[in-house]
Design a protein around this motif. Structure first.
Motif, PDB file in Angstrom:
ATOM      1  N   LEU A 166      18.324 -54.876 -15.136  1.00 17.34           N
ATOM      2  CA  LEU A 166      16.999 -54.361 -15.516  1.00 17.34           C
ATOM      3  C   LEU A 166      16.622 -53.210 -14.578  1.00 17.34           C
ATOM      4  CD1 LEU A 166      14.252 -54.711 -17.073  1.00 17.34           C
ATOM      5  CD2 LEU A 166      13.592 -56.291 -15.263  1.00 17.34           C
ATOM      6  N   SER A 167      16.280 -52.082 -15.170  1.00 15.86           N
ATOM      7  CA  SER A 167      15.753 -50.964 -14.359  1.00 15.86           C
ATOM      8  C   SER A 167      14.248 -50.892 -14.570  1.00 15.86           C
ATOM      9  CB  SER A 167      16.363 -49.637 -14.841  1.00 15.86           C
ATOM     10  OG  SER A 167      17.749 -49.741 -14.795  1.00 15.86           O
ATOM     11  N   ILE A 168      13.564 -50.303 -13.621  1.00 12.09           N
ATOM     12  CA  ILE A 168      12.095 -50.226 -13.697  1.00 12.09           C
ATOM     13  C   ILE A 168      11.694 -48.758 -13.816  1.00 12.09           C
ATOM     14  CG2 ILE A 168       9.914 -50.873 -12.583  1.00 12.09           C
ATOM     15  CD1 ILE A 168      11.584 -53.321 -12.966  1.00 12.09           C
ATOM     16  N   ASN A 169      11.252 -48.359 -15.030  1.00  4.37           N
ATOM     17  CA  ASN A 169      10.769 -46.969 -15.133  1.00  4.37           C
ATOM     18  C   ASN A 169       9.453 -46.923 -15.881  1.00  4.37           C
ATOM     19  OD1 ASN A 169      12.056 -47.610 -17.588  1.00  4.37           O
ATOM     20  ND2 ASN A 169      13.952 -46.799 -16.694  1.00  4.37           N
ATOM     21  N   GLY A 170       8.624 -47.911 -15.587  1.00  4.23           N
ATOM     22  CA  GLY A 170       7.286 -48.005 -16.193  1.00  4.23           C
ATOM     23  C   GLY A 170       6.732 -49.360 -15.798  1.00  4.23           C
ATOM     24  N   GLU A 171       5.501 -49.640 -16.261  1.00  6.06           N
ATOM     25  CA  GLU A 171       4.895 -50.939 -15.947  1.00  6.06           C
ATOM     26  C   GLU A 171       5.768 -52.043 -16.531  1.00  6.06           C
ATOM     27  OE1 GLU A 171       1.027 -51.587 -17.612  1.00  6.06           O
ATOM     28  OE2 GLU A 171       0.912 -53.659 -16.887  1.00  6.06           O
ATOM     29  N   VAL A 172       6.085 -53.039 -15.698  1.00  9.86           N
ATOM     30  CA  VAL A 172       6.869 -54.197 -16.140  1.00  9.86           C
ATOM     31  C   VAL A 172       6.106 -55.455 -15.738  1.00  9.86           C
ATOM     32  CG1 VAL A 172       8.991 -55.530 -15.734  1.00  9.86           C
ATOM     33  CG2 VAL A 172       9.104 -53.028 -15.956  1.00  9.86           C
ATOM     34  N   ASP A 173       5.951 -56.374 -16.697  1.00 12.04           N
ATOM     35  CA  ASP A 173       5.273 -57.651 -16.370  1.00 12.04           C
ATOM     36  C   ASP A 173       5.911 -58.701 -17.275  1.00 12.04           C
ATOM     37  OD1 ASP A 173       1.764 -58.641 -15.981  1.00 12.04           O
ATOM     38  OD2 ASP A 173       3.664 -59.665 -15.595  1.00 12.04           O
ATOM     39  N   ARG A 174       6.991 -59.297 -16.812  1.00 13.39           N
ATOM     40  CA  ARG A 174       7.795 -60.196 -17.637  1.00 13.39           C
ATOM     41  C   ARG A 174       7.922 -61.562 -16.984  1.00 13.39           C
ATOM     42  NH1 ARG A 174      13.023 -56.567 -19.597  1.00 13.39           N
ATOM     43  NH2 ARG A 174      11.828 -54.892 -20.617  1.00 13.39           N
TER      44      ARG A 174
END
Ligand code: TA6
Length: 297
Positions: free
Chosen positions: A204-212
């Motif tokens: 998983l890459s983070i290139n924006g809001e993430v809330d999982r």
């Protein structure tokens, strides 16, 4: 190992340089340094540390409810993420162990913190009227940082709870940070409001809001890599869920105690917990769960 106790927190240090600092407010770990004074946790520069609100950063302890209090549940009158992170705990004591290895390389120190229902305000006890005892232990060793919550039902009536350790990991650059260990896991996506989705890629890459909220993960270890090199392993102990959160630009702007505003580039929340459904504890019963975070520098 050395342990310094003040009236608002406890700091422990190993002979090999590792250290941990825990506030009595919320039993919040606010600093964990590996060898060479490398800070592993992110703490907002405007985190409120005077006990008047939950700490923005470090490792807030979420109990007995994760997220906004659910309407149709006994925790419905609780604050977001429960009361535990926003009340004063007591320091129960320390236990240090000097290993045989040379220069104390297998020394460790365990700090215990307690929160009992009798210590809650009348308002908090009215909101969630159950007798409980929590013991939160923070163990520092060269291997890493272990934090474990022990929950006991001290009353006669059963209660249900959720628990989560809301760890803010410090990263050099979120755009070069990836997460492994979530392959083909099921998650609920709170940004896209998808109750269930499946992690299609192993990384998983983070290139924006993430809330999982990743549920019932098969692997107990979630790994954080920087530039493809392993940086942290977050290992669940008797917990089945892991939340991955980065507020990104807008949400960071919207939090008064989140600074610097571009701090989202240097933090990633990997939060182990039991938050999908409820753990039921009968009177007199106990439960324990937690994490080991390894710094792989
Ligand atoms: O763990 C992720 C999350 O539930 C997000 O939805 C966001 O609300 C975050 O926790 C922070 O919550 P807080 O109450 O500390 O502002």
């Amino acid at each position: 190992p050395t342990v310094d106790v003040s009236d608002n927190g406890v700091t422990a240090k190993l002979p090999t340089g590792e250290s941990v600092e825990v506030l009595l407010h919320g039993a919040s770990v606010i600093s964990w340094k590996s060898k060479g004074e490398v800070e592993n946790l992110w703490l907002s520069e405007s985190a409120v540390l005077d006990g008047s609100k939950p700490v923005r950063g470090g490792i807030p302890v979420v109990f007995p409810n994760f997220g906004p209090a659910p309407k149709d549940h006994a925790t419905s009158k609780n604050p977001q993420h429960g009361f535990a992170r926003n009340v004063r705990w007591e320091f129960l004591g320390k236990s240090t162990s000097e290993g045989e290895a040379s220069k104390g390389s297998d020394d460790s120190v365990k700090l215990d913190f307690g929160l009992y229902s009798t210590a809650l305000s009348d308002e908090a006890r009215k909101a969630w009227p159950y007798d409980f005892g929590l013991v939160y232990s923070v163990t520092l060793s060269q291997e890493g940082l272990r934090t474990v919550l022990n929950v006991r039902n001290e009353g006669k009536e059963a209660f249900e709870f959720q628990v989560l350790l809301h760890t803010y990991l410090r990263v050099k650059d979120i755009s070069k940070t990836t997460i492994n260990g979530l392959a083909s896991a099921t998650y609920s996506d709170k940004v896209l409001s998808l109750p269930t989705a499946t992690q299609s890629t192993p990384t998983l890459s983070i290139n924006g809001e993430v809330d999982r909220v990743y549920k019932s993960l098969a692997q107990d270890t979630t790994s954080v890599l920087e530039g493809g090199k392993p940086r942290f392993d977050v290992v669940r102990d008797n917990l089945v869920d892991t939340v991955v959160w980065n507020p990104w630009i807008e949400k960071a702007k919207g939090m008064g105690d989140f600074s610097p505003k571009d701090g989202y580039k240097n933090m990633l929340c990997v939060e182990v917990g039991a938050v999908d459904g409820w753990q039921k504890l009968d009177g007199g019963e106990g439960w324990e769960g937690g994490q080991v975070i390894r710094s792989l520098l």
